[in-house]
Write an enzyme that holds these catalytic residues in place. Structure first.
Site, PDB file in Angstrom:
ATOM      1  CG  ASN A 129      45.975  42.267  28.322  1.00  9.96           C
ATOM      2  OD1 ASN A 129      45.448  42.148  29.422  1.00  9.96           O
ATOM      3  ND2 ASN A 129      46.164  41.234  27.517  1.00  9.96           N
ATOM      4  CD  GLU A 171      42.627  39.823  31.841  1.00 17.06           C
ATOM      5  OE1 GLU A 171      43.706  39.618  31.264  1.00 17.06           O
ATOM      6  OE2 GLU A 171      41.544  39.352  31.449  1.00 17.06           O
ATOM      7  CD  GLU A 208      38.684  41.671  29.239  1.00 15.10           C
ATOM      8  OE1 GLU A 208      39.097  40.680  28.594  1.00 15.10           O
ATOM      9  OE2 GLU A 208      39.422  42.566  29.680  1.00 15.10           O
TER      10      GLU A 208
END
Ligand code: AHR
Length: 498
Positions: free
Chosen positions: A72, A173, A292
């Site tokens: 992120n 993401e 991930e």
């Protein structure tokens, strides 16, 4: 005791064991960088502030590749803030983790660390708050020989030769509502395709990863991959998968069988990618980057401490049982080695990590360190197709879950055979009966993790409470190898030519 049988034949090859399968992840998050790999003033830090104890454990873990700098974090990151003279670098707000990013560690420090560790970098570009131009500037900085603004900047920063970074993630993401600059699948697919196209004009040798869904539970899972790949199939080489496993409610069998869930997730993404490939009548097969994956138990929804440098975030302490499940997840990645070509255990240090560190004391290995390190070291050569046959357990959420899982690798050069097995049954030991292809093998080593002390952890005070132990609980008789698998355990048995 119950019985599971399987045939292990070096002729049944799935794929070469992908080198990039044993990757990990360093994000500017919590104490992964600051207080993790980098801690100036720590007794074991070098002159550049890199912790040598952490570096040593990273090497021992057998990590082949590291994804950086997020996660992120990358979706709000300006890479230029982290290069050049440290004294001139400014602190910035990191909106992803509501932390303060001091920028005393950046791209060149990471690349120096990775080169020192002998690890391939997997670099992510910011497609959240930034776009094509900044991705190209970063690539020009890292991979262009010189004579242009950003390549000359790198040279001015003391790095005369280009790094030649091959593997690039196009964002992170991007379907997640929590992501800075979240996009629809079509928006992201277009941006990924155009960014990749431009980056390839700078360096045609790069390999590109498009973001798949943030996880399998996203409501758009499947549709996201299809729409993104409708736009970007011809440009990218990989599509990414992310998954963090934990126990849902009281379903322990489901947790112990997490690898079956991972199998289905991987096979779903392969089906979707191949559907788009078929529609395009393409000869190209996309690879999967499971960039991930791990276990993640802490579910503290309270807001993290705000605007600190390197706050303690999701520092999960892993048990013996977790190590068994993690070793099993790695088996799932291995058996899909024909398509899953890259994977990153997230993260490397402190933040849901196999390595833990604290100020002033030596770093230590969490329980999950051990199955990863042993697999990275001994799963060599080619992955073999193994079809175990045995009883199933019942899971509330997952239905039937095989009691025993098995994978094997074979090195055609040395003849070494490595068999990894997990018993997910918590009440009974398993008798694993293997039929081998030849009679010329001897058992070199048999190690077990689990079977007892399933809730034990490794801590600063007791860093080696949970370690693999040697076992002699096997019988090799010609082509028949029988191995006893204790309840809830991970086993590796290595055979060599006699
Ligand atoms: O690894 C921790 C976080 O989990 C990453 O930043 C993000 O990509 C994922 O949701």
């Amino acid at each position: 005791m119950f019985t599971t049988t399987a045939t292990i034949d070096p002729a049944f090859v799935v794929a070469d064991v992908p080198k990039r399968l044993f990757g990990s992840f360093v994000e500017h998050m919590g104490r992964c960088v600051y207080g993790g790999i980098f801690e100036p003033g720590h007794p074991e830090a070098d002159v550049d502030g890199l912790r040598l104890d952490v570096l040593k454990l990273t090497r021992e873990l057998g990590v082949s590749m590291i994804r950086y700098p997020g996660g992120n974090f990358v979706s709000g990151y300006r890479w230029e803030d982290g290069v050049g003279p440290v004294a001139e670098r400014a602190s910035r707000l990191d909106l992803a983790w509501r932390s303060v990013e001091p920028n005393t560690f950046g791209l060149n420090e990471f690349m120096g660390w990775a080169q020192n560790a002998g690890i391939e970098p997997m670099m992510a570009v910011n497609l959240g708050t930034r776009g094509i131009e900044d991705a190209c500037n970063l690539l020009e900085y890292t991979n262009f020989r010189g004579g242009t603004r950003y390549s000359d900047l790198r040279i001015a920063h003391g790095v005369p030769d280009p790094y030649g970074i091959r593997l690039w993630c196009l964002g992170n993401e991007m379907d997640g509502p929590w992501q800075l600059g979240q996009k629809s699948a079509t928006e992201y697919g277009r941006l990924a395709a155009e960014t990749g196209k431009a980056m390839r004009l700078i360096d045609p040798s790069i390999e590109l990863v498009a973001c798949g869904s943030s996880n399998e539970d996203m409501p758009t899972f499947g549709a996201w991959e299809a729409q993104v790949l409708d736009e970007a199939y011809d440009v990218v080489d990989y599509v990414s998968l992310h998954a963090y496993f934990g126990q849902k409610g009281g379903d322990r069998v489901g947790f112990l069988g997490s690898a079956e869930r991972m199998d289905r997730f991987i096979e779903g993404v392969i089906a979707t990618a191949d559907h788009i490939g078929a529609k395009r009548r393409s000869r190209k097969k996309l690879k999967l980057a499971f960039d991930e994956w791990n276990l993640w138990h802490q579910q503290d929804d309270s807001a993290p401490p705000e605007w600190q440098v390197a706050p303690r975030l999701i520092e999960d302490e892993y048990t013996t049982e977790d190590a068994v499940v993690l070793g099993n997840l790695l088996m799932s990645l291995l058996r899909h080695g024909d398509r899953v070509d890259a994977a990153c255990l997230a993260q490397l240090v402190n933040v849901i990590a196999p390595i833990r560190s604290e100020p002033g004391v030596p770093a230590w290995r969490q329980t999950i360190f051990h199955p990863f390190a042993l697999t990275a070291r001994y799963a060599q050569g080619q992955v073999l197709r193994v079809e175990p046959s045995g009883p199933a357990l019942h899971s509330e959420n997952e239905g039937d879950v095989a009691a025993v899982d098995v994978v094997a690798t074979h090195d055609p050069e040395t003849g070494d055979l490595t068999v990894i097995a997990v018993n997910r049954d918590d009440a009974q030991a398993g008798d694993l009966q293997l039929r081998l292809a030849g009679t010329d093998l001897v058992v070199e080593e048999h190690v077990v993790l689990g079977g007892t002390d399933l809730q034990a952890t490794n801590t600063q005070a007791e860093p080696d409470r949970v370690t693999p132990r040697t076992s002699t609980d096997h019988v090799l008789d010609g082509t028949r190898l029988s191995v006893k698998l204790p309840p809830v355990s991970w086993t590796m048995i290595r055979l060599k030519r006699a």
